[in-house]
Write a protein that holds these residues in place. Structure first.
Motif, PDB file in Angstrom:
ATOM      1  N   LYS A   1      29.410 129.302   0.511  1.00  8.30           N
ATOM      2  CA  LYS A   1      27.999 129.558   1.196  1.00  8.30           C
ATOM      3  C   LYS A   1      28.350 129.221   2.708  1.00  8.30           C
ATOM      4  O   LYS A   1      27.525 129.738   3.321  1.00  8.30           O
ATOM      5  N   TYR A   2      29.243 128.270   3.139  1.00  9.64           N
ATOM      6  CA  TYR A   2      28.976 127.836   4.516  1.00  9.64           C
ATOM      7  C   TYR A   2      30.274 128.401   5.220  1.00  9.64           C
ATOM      8  O   TYR A   2      30.577 127.920   6.281  1.00  9.64           O
ATOM      9  N   LYS A   3      31.228 129.102   4.600  1.00  7.91           N
ATOM     10  CA  LYS A   3      32.371 129.296   5.361  1.00  7.91           C
ATOM     11  C   LYS A   3      32.302 130.307   6.611  1.00  7.91           C
ATOM     12  O   LYS A   3      33.070 129.782   7.425  1.00  7.91           O
ATOM     13  N   ASP A   4      31.151 131.130   6.629  1.00  8.99           N
ATOM     14  CA  ASP A   4      31.123 131.817   8.023  1.00  8.99           C
ATOM     15  C   ASP A   4      30.080 130.911   8.917  1.00  8.99           C
ATOM     16  O   ASP A   4      30.010 131.489   9.918  1.00  8.99           O
ATOM     17  N   TYR A   5      29.767 129.540   8.416  1.00  7.19           N
ATOM     18  CA  TYR A   5      29.223 128.786   9.607  1.00  7.19           C
ATOM     19  C   TYR A   5      30.005 127.696   9.693  1.00  7.19           C
ATOM     20  O   TYR A   5      29.493 126.801  10.620  1.00  7.19           O
ATOM     21  N   GLY A   6      31.313 127.658   9.738  1.00  3.75           N
ATOM     22  CA  GLY A   6      32.371 126.667  10.321  1.00  3.75           C
ATOM     23  C   GLY A   6      32.503 125.488   9.490  1.00  3.75           C
ATOM     24  O   GLY A   6      33.380 124.544   9.859  1.00  3.75           O
ATOM     25  N   LEU A   7      32.535 125.792   8.195  1.00  6.01           N
ATOM     26  CA  LEU A   7      32.831 124.788   7.294  1.00  6.01           C
ATOM     27  C   LEU A   7      34.249 124.920   6.657  1.00  6.01           C
ATOM     28  O   LEU A   7      34.591 126.279   6.083  1.00  6.01           O
TER      29      LEU A   7
ATOM     30  N   ASP B   1      23.185 118.264   1.955  1.00  2.34           N
ATOM     31  CA  ASP B   1      22.428 117.858   3.236  1.00  2.34           C
ATOM     32  C   ASP B   1      23.513 117.313   4.292  1.00  2.34           C
ATOM     33  O   ASP B   1      23.083 117.699   5.493  1.00  2.34           O
ATOM     34  N   VAL B   2      24.384 116.576   3.697  1.00  2.09           N
ATOM     35  CA  VAL B   2      25.368 116.035   4.854  1.00  2.09           C
ATOM     36  C   VAL B   2      26.148 117.236   5.635  1.00  2.09           C
ATOM     37  O   VAL B   2      26.275 117.143   6.816  1.00  2.09           O
ATOM     38  N   ILE B   3      26.665 118.168   4.794  1.00  5.25           N
ATOM     39  CA  ILE B   3      27.182 119.276   5.338  1.00  5.25           C
ATOM     40  C   ILE B   3      26.228 119.953   6.253  1.00  5.25           C
ATOM     41  O   ILE B   3      26.764 120.447   7.392  1.00  5.25           O
ATOM     42  N   ARG B   4      25.154 120.143   5.965  1.00  7.43           N
ATOM     43  CA  ARG B   4      24.211 120.921   6.671  1.00  7.43           C
ATOM     44  C   ARG B   4      23.938 120.206   8.050  1.00  7.43           C
ATOM     45  O   ARG B   4      23.708 120.954   9.271  1.00  7.43           O
ATOM     46  N   ARG B   5      23.874 118.928   7.806  1.00  7.13           N
ATOM     47  CA  ARG B   5      23.519 118.109   9.024  1.00  7.13           C
ATOM     48  C   ARG B   5      24.808 118.264   9.920  1.00  7.13           C
ATOM     49  O   ARG B   5      24.316 118.350  11.256  1.00  7.13           O
ATOM     50  N   LEU B   6      25.933 118.024   9.518  1.00  3.39           N
ATOM     51  CA  LEU B   6      27.122 118.171  10.588  1.00  3.39           C
ATOM     52  C   LEU B   6      27.322 119.547  11.009  1.00  3.39           C
ATOM     53  O   LEU B   6      27.722 119.690  12.209  1.00  3.39           O
ATOM     54  N   LEU B   7      26.982 120.510  10.412  1.00  2.00           N
ATOM     55  CA  LEU B   7      27.087 121.902  10.910  1.00  2.00           C
ATOM     56  C   LEU B   7      26.074 122.089  12.164  1.00  2.00           C
ATOM     57  O   LEU B   7      26.480 122.616  13.093  1.00  2.00           O
ATOM     58  N   THR B   8      24.766 121.405  11.649  1.00  2.00           N
ATOM     59  CA  THR B   8      23.860 121.599  12.726  1.00  2.00           C
ATOM     60  C   THR B   8      24.422 120.993  14.063  1.00  2.00           C
ATOM     61  O   THR B   8      24.105 121.208  14.964  1.00  2.00           O
ATOM     62  N   GLU B   9      24.809 119.597  13.630  1.00  2.00           N
ATOM     63  CA  GLU B   9      25.400 118.684  14.901  1.00  2.00           C
ATOM     64  C   GLU B   9      26.343 119.618  15.769  1.00  2.00           C
ATOM     65  O   GLU B   9      26.521 119.573  16.958  1.00  2.00           O
ATOM     66  N   GLY B  10      27.080 120.629  14.946  1.00  4.10           N
ATOM     67  CA  GLY B  10      28.210 121.266  15.756  1.00  4.10           C
ATOM     68  C   GLY B  10      27.710 122.448  16.300  1.00  4.10           C
ATOM     69  O   GLY B  10      28.460 123.272  16.894  1.00  4.10           O
ATOM     70  N   GLY B  11      26.300 122.668  16.320  1.00  2.00           N
ATOM     71  CA  GLY B  11      25.746 123.802  17.072  1.00  2.00           C
ATOM     72  C   GLY B  11      25.481 125.127  16.220  1.00  2.00           C
ATOM     73  O   GLY B  11      24.998 126.232  16.733  1.00  2.00           O
ATOM     74  N   GLN B  12      25.701 125.158  14.849  1.00  2.54           N
ATOM     75  CA  GLN B  12      25.145 126.113  14.049  1.00  2.54           C
ATOM     76  C   GLN B  12      23.752 126.257  13.663  1.00  2.54           C
ATOM     77  O   GLN B  12      23.003 125.048  13.671  1.00  2.54           O
ATOM     78  N   LYS B  13      23.384 127.498  13.699  1.00  2.00           N
ATOM     79  CA  LYS B  13      22.121 127.681  13.485  1.00  2.00           C
ATOM     80  C   LYS B  13      21.546 128.803  12.252  1.00  2.00           C
ATOM     81  O   LYS B  13      22.553 129.397  12.017  1.00  2.00           O
ATOM     82  N   ASP B  14      20.342 128.736  11.794  1.00  2.13           N
ATOM     83  CA  ASP B  14      20.174 129.729  10.726  1.00  2.13           C
ATOM     84  C   ASP B  14      20.944 129.682   9.603  1.00  2.13           C
ATOM     85  O   ASP B  14      21.350 130.625   9.178  1.00  2.13           O
TER      86      ASP B  14
END
Length: 444
Positions: free
Chosen positions: A309-315, A391-404
Motif C-alpha cells: 500500500k505504501y511502497k510508492d510513498y516512501g515506505l 496510523d504510525v506509518i502514515r504519521r511518519l510518512l506525513t512527517e517526511g513530506g508525503q501527501k495524498d
C-alpha cells in the motif's frame, strides 16, 4: 563478564529454592567423609554433567532429550542402590561384595574403595543427570540464549558457571553438615541413625524425581521464592526491555534510538544488502519474524499489505528472519517459506542474531518504526493493534513530506494459518503450544 557473574549468582541462589530438595540427600550422603576426596569431586561431577546435559538439551534437539532420559533412568537406579546401602550395612555388604574385591586390587596402594575420588565423581555425575533446577529468570535467560545461539563455548561456559554457583553454595552447606554429622557421632553416638535417615531421604529423593515432583510441584513453589531476587539481578546488569506503548491521536512519537547497522545479516533475499545509511529519507518498518512462529505468520498479511500500500510513498519494509529453532537456520528452508508466504519485500537472514542484538530485541514478531532521519519512533510486540501501527506509518510518512496517502486500513482477510486469532478459522498451523494452560483457544 557481567553475564558470567549473573550466572554464578543465579546458581548460588538455587540452594534457597525447593527444587534443590530432591538432590540434597545425594549431596549429604557423604557428609561424614573428607570433603576433598568426596564432596568436592561429587560437586564437580554434578556441575560438569549439568552443563553438558543442559547444553545438549537446549541445542541438540529430540535425540539429546531422549538420551538424557535414559541416563536419568540409570542414575535413579544407581542412587536408589545408594539409599539401600545407607539403610543397612548388611545390604551394603551384599550389594558391594563383587565390587570390593575388584576395588581392593585397583586401590590397594591408594586407599579404600569407599573413599575413592572416582566413586564420588560418579555419584556427582548421577546427581547432575537428575538435577533439574527451577527455570527462574536467570536460568531462563541462559537457556533462551543457548537455544538462540546454538552450541558454543560461551553457552557451555555460562551453564557451567551457573552450576558452579550452585556447587559453591552446596559445598558450604556440605562442609557445615559434615561438622554437624561428626559432632552428633561423637557426642550422641547417633551416627548409625543419621546414616539410616540419610538412606531414607535418598530414597525419598529418588521417588520425588521419578514422580516428577522436582519439575512439577516444587517448581511452582520455587518461582515465588527466588524469582524476585533473580529478576533484580538481571535488571541490575542490563537495561529493562522496552514496554508496549499505546499511541493516541495527537500524541508525540518519542525518539527511542537510532536505526542500528544491518551489516550482520548472513544473507539477503529479494534485495541487495541494505544499510542504515542507504535508508535515510525513507520510512522503514523492521519486522522481526521467523517462519514457523504462528504469531509471526498471522501478522504477515498486515505487513505485506502495508508494504504494498505504501511502497510508492516512501515506505521500506524489511523482514529480519531471526530463527527460533535449528531448522529455521537453513537458508533453503527460509527461501521456500518466503516464497510460500508471499513475502516480496527485502528479508535479512539473521542467523547470527547480529541485527536482533543490535536492536536489543526479545520478541517474535516485533515491529520497529523508523522515521526518514533514521530515528526509531515506535515499536510493537506480538499480534494485534494493526490500525494503530498503520496510523504510525502514515504519521511518519506525513512527517517526511508525503501527501495524498491512500485512505482506509489494510484488511487482508487472510485464510488458513495466516488468519487472525479469534477469526473462527480452525485450520491447522505449523506451531502449537504445549500445556493445558495454553489450550483455551485450541480447536481439534
Amino acid at each position: 563478564m557481567l553475564l558470567l557473574i549473573l550466572a554464578y549468582l543465579g546458581g548460588a541462589l538455587t540452594i534457597l529454592s525447593p527444587c534443590i530438595l530432591p538432590v540434597l540427600p545425594f549431596v549429604f550422603s557423604r557428609a561424614d567423609r573428607p570433603f576433598a576426596r568426596n564432596g568436592l569431586p561429587m560437586l564437580v561431577g554434578m556441575a560438569l554433567t549439568f552443563a553438558v546435559v543442559a547444553t545438549l538439551a537446549a541445542v541438540g534437539g529430540g535425540w539429546a532429550v531422549r538420551a538424557n532420559q535414559y541416563g536419568r533412568f540409570v542414575a535413579l537406579a544407581v542412587l536408589a542402590v545408594l539409599g539401600l546401602t545407607l539403610l543397612s550395612e548388611r545390604v551394603a555388604e551384599w550389594i558391594t561384595r563383587p565390587f570390593v574385591a575388584l576395588g581392593n586390587k585397583l586401590t590397594e596402594h591408594t586407599g579404600s574403595q569407599d573413599d575413592s575420588v572416582l566413586s564420588a565423581a560418579g555419584l556427582g555425575v548421577a546427581t547432575g543427570l537428575l538435577w533439574a533446577p527451577c527455570a527462574g529468570p536467570v536460568l531462563g535467560l541462559l537457556l533462551t540464549g543457548a537455544a538462540l545461539k546454538g552450541a558454543s563455548v560461551q553457552t557451555t561456559l555460562l551453564l557451567l558457571t551457573y552450576a558452579a554457583g550452585a556447587a559453591t553454595s552446596l559445598a558450604l552447606a556440605l562442609l557445615i553438615g559434615g561438622r554437624v554429622f561428626a559432632l552428633m557421632k561423637r557426642s550422641l553416638g547417633a551416627g548409625e541413625w543419621v546414616r539410616r535417615a540419610l538412606g531414607v531421604l535418598v530414597l525419598a529423593g529418588v521417588a520425588a524425581i521419578a514422580l516428577g515432583l522436582d519439575t512439577g510441584l516444587l517448581t511452582r513453589v520455587s518461582l515465588a521464592s527466588t524469582g524476585g531476587i533473580e529478576q533484580k539481578l538481571i535488571d541490575a546488569v542490563r537495561p529493562p526491555p522496552l514496554v508496549q506503548i499505546a499511541v493516541k491521536a495527537g500524541d508525540t512519537l518519542p525518539v527511542e534510538g537510532d536505526l542500528p547497522t544491518l551489516d550482520g545479516a548472513t544473507q539477503w533475499l529479494n534485495s541487495p544488502p541494505l544499510t542504515a545509511q542507504s535508508l535515510r529519507g525513507k520510512v522503514v518498518l523492521v519486522d522481526f519474524w521467523t517462519y514457523s512462529c504462528i504469531n509471526c505468520i498471522r501478522a504477515l498479511p498486515y505487513v505485506r499489505g502495508w508494504a504494498d500500500k505504501y511502497k510508492d510513498y516512501g515506505l521500506v519494509v524489511i523482514g529480519v528472519h531471526a530463527p527460533e529453532f535449528a531448522f529455521e537456520k537453513d537458508p533453503v528452508n527460509v527461501i521456500h517459506a518466503v516464497r510460500d508466504l508471499g513475502v516480496d519485500y527485502p528479508v535479512a537472514i539473521d542467523n547470527g542474531y547480529a541485527i536482533w542484538k543490535a536492536f536489543g530485541n526479545e520478541y517474535w514478531p516485533a515491529h520497529y518504526f523508523i522515521d526518514p532521519q533514521g530515528h526509531i519512533r515506535h515499536h510493537h510486540f506480538g499480534e494485534g493493534d494493526y490500525q494503530q501501527s498503520e496510523d504510525v506509518i502514515r504519521r511518519l510518512l506525513t512527517e517526511g513530506g508525503q501527501k495524498d496517502l491512500p485512505g482506509g486500513y489494510v484488511q487482508p482477510n487472510a485464510q488458513g494459518a495466516q488468519a487472525a486469532a479469534g477469526s473462527g478459522d480452525a485450520s491447522r498451523s505449523p506451531e502449537t503450544y504445549v500445556g493445558y494452560a495454553r489450550a483455551q483457544n485450541f480447536a481439534g
